[in-house]
Design an enzyme around this catalytic site. Structure first.
Site, PDB file in Angstrom:
ATOM      1  N   TYR A   1      -2.559 -37.405  -2.420  1.00  0.00           N
ATOM      2  CA  TYR A   1      -3.395 -37.235  -3.612  1.00  0.00           C
ATOM      3  C   TYR A   1      -2.629 -37.390  -4.926  1.00  0.00           C
ATOM      4  O   TYR A   1      -3.219 -37.267  -5.998  1.00  0.00           O
ATOM      5  CB  TYR A   1      -4.084 -35.870  -3.561  1.00  0.00           C
TER       6      TYR A   1
ATOM      7  N   HIS B   1      -8.379 -36.785  -9.575  1.00  0.00           N
ATOM      8  CA  HIS B   1      -8.603 -35.363  -9.322  1.00  0.00           C
ATOM      9  C   HIS B   1      -7.343 -34.539  -9.560  1.00  0.00           C
ATOM     10  O   HIS B   1      -7.430 -33.338  -9.780  1.00  0.00           O
ATOM     11  CB  HIS B   1      -9.076 -35.165  -7.882  1.00  0.00           C
TER      12      HIS B   1
ATOM     13  N   PHE C   1      -7.390 -26.747  -1.296  1.00  0.00           N
ATOM     14  CA  PHE C   1      -7.944 -27.978  -1.839  1.00  0.00           C
ATOM     15  C   PHE C   1      -8.729 -27.673  -3.103  1.00  0.00           C
ATOM     16  O   PHE C   1      -9.079 -26.528  -3.392  1.00  0.00           O
ATOM     17  CB  PHE C   1      -8.763 -28.721  -0.778  1.00  0.00           C
TER      18      PHE C   1
ATOM     19  N   ASN D   1     -11.685 -27.816  -4.240  1.00  0.00           N
ATOM     20  CA  ASN D   1     -12.937 -27.065  -4.254  1.00  0.00           C
ATOM     21  C   ASN D   1     -12.792 -25.609  -3.842  1.00  0.00           C
ATOM     22  O   ASN D   1     -13.780 -24.884  -3.801  1.00  0.00           O
ATOM     23  CB  ASN D   1     -13.964 -27.751  -3.336  1.00  0.00           C
TER      24      ASN D   1
ATOM     25  N   ASN E   1     -17.079 -28.949  -8.426  1.00  0.00           N
ATOM     26  CA  ASN E   1     -16.970 -27.960  -7.357  1.00  0.00           C
ATOM     27  C   ASN E   1     -15.737 -27.063  -7.474  1.00  0.00           C
ATOM     28  O   ASN E   1     -15.763 -25.911  -7.049  1.00  0.00           O
ATOM     29  CB  ASN E   1     -17.012 -28.643  -5.997  1.00  0.00           C
TER      30      ASN E   1
END
Length: 187
Positions: free
Chosen positions: A14, A19, A65, A67, A114
């Site tokens: 990631y 994000h 993570f 969320n 989220n």
């Protein structure tokens, strides 16, 4: 003590995704303040500590993570007996803002994010946020998940480095000093 928490996803897969823009910003802030990262399993986070104007600052990249970051934040707030209203700043990507736009909010709803929904569930809505716009025209051809988990282009990464150094790092410092105000910056 101040807590600066970045939204993002753990792991190299990631890195440099939209994000994880909050992680990139905190890495730059840590480097500018000679703060070194270490993993804290009891908090499920990578943490670095800095001192700014005599104030201890905890920089946090959750290992949960995106969320699920509210649980990590709640654990830290409870352990250090912090007040989210005055002691917590969250840095996150904002799909609704054009790339390079930086907005500061004192509180608010999750607006469909989220990660913010998780934070609001565990902390309430009253904490500071730096929202970093990641939208650009290619967004119209890609679904939300693929877009936010997509990597920044080389040009976007260079631009983001400039925005981070010239705009976001000073905003974080103003938060630590108690001088942050709700503002909007655009490139």
């Amino acid at each position: 003590m101040k807590l600066i928490l970045a939204q993002g996803n753990p792991g190299p897969r990631y890195a440099h995704t939209r994000h994880n823009v909050g992680f990139s910003v905190l890495d730059a802030f840590a480097e500018a303040n000679d703060a070194r990262w270490h993993s804290e399993s009891k908090f499920r986070a990578d943490i670095a500590e800095a001192t700014i104007n005599g104030e201890k600052v905890l920089l946090v990249k959750p290992l949960s993570f995106y969320n699920e970051t509210g649980q990590v934040a709640r654990g830290l707030v409870d352990f250090y007996k912090l007040d989210p209203v005055s002691d917590v700043l969250v840095i996150h990507d904002e799909l609704a803002l054009p790339f390079g736009t930086v907005r500061v909010r004192e509180k608010g709803s999750d607006a469909g994010n989220n990660g913010i929904k998780s934070l609001n569930a565990h902390l309430g809505q009253d904490y500071w946020r730096i929202r970093i716009g990641v939208w650009h025209e290619s967004r119209n051809q890609i679904n939300d998940v693929d877009f936010v988990l997509g990597k920044f282009s080389t040009e976007e990464r260079a631009s983001l480095e400039t925005i981070t150094q010239q705009t976001i790092v000073p905003l974080i410092t103003r938060f630590v000093k108690g001088e942050l105000e709700a503002v909007s910056h655009s490139v």
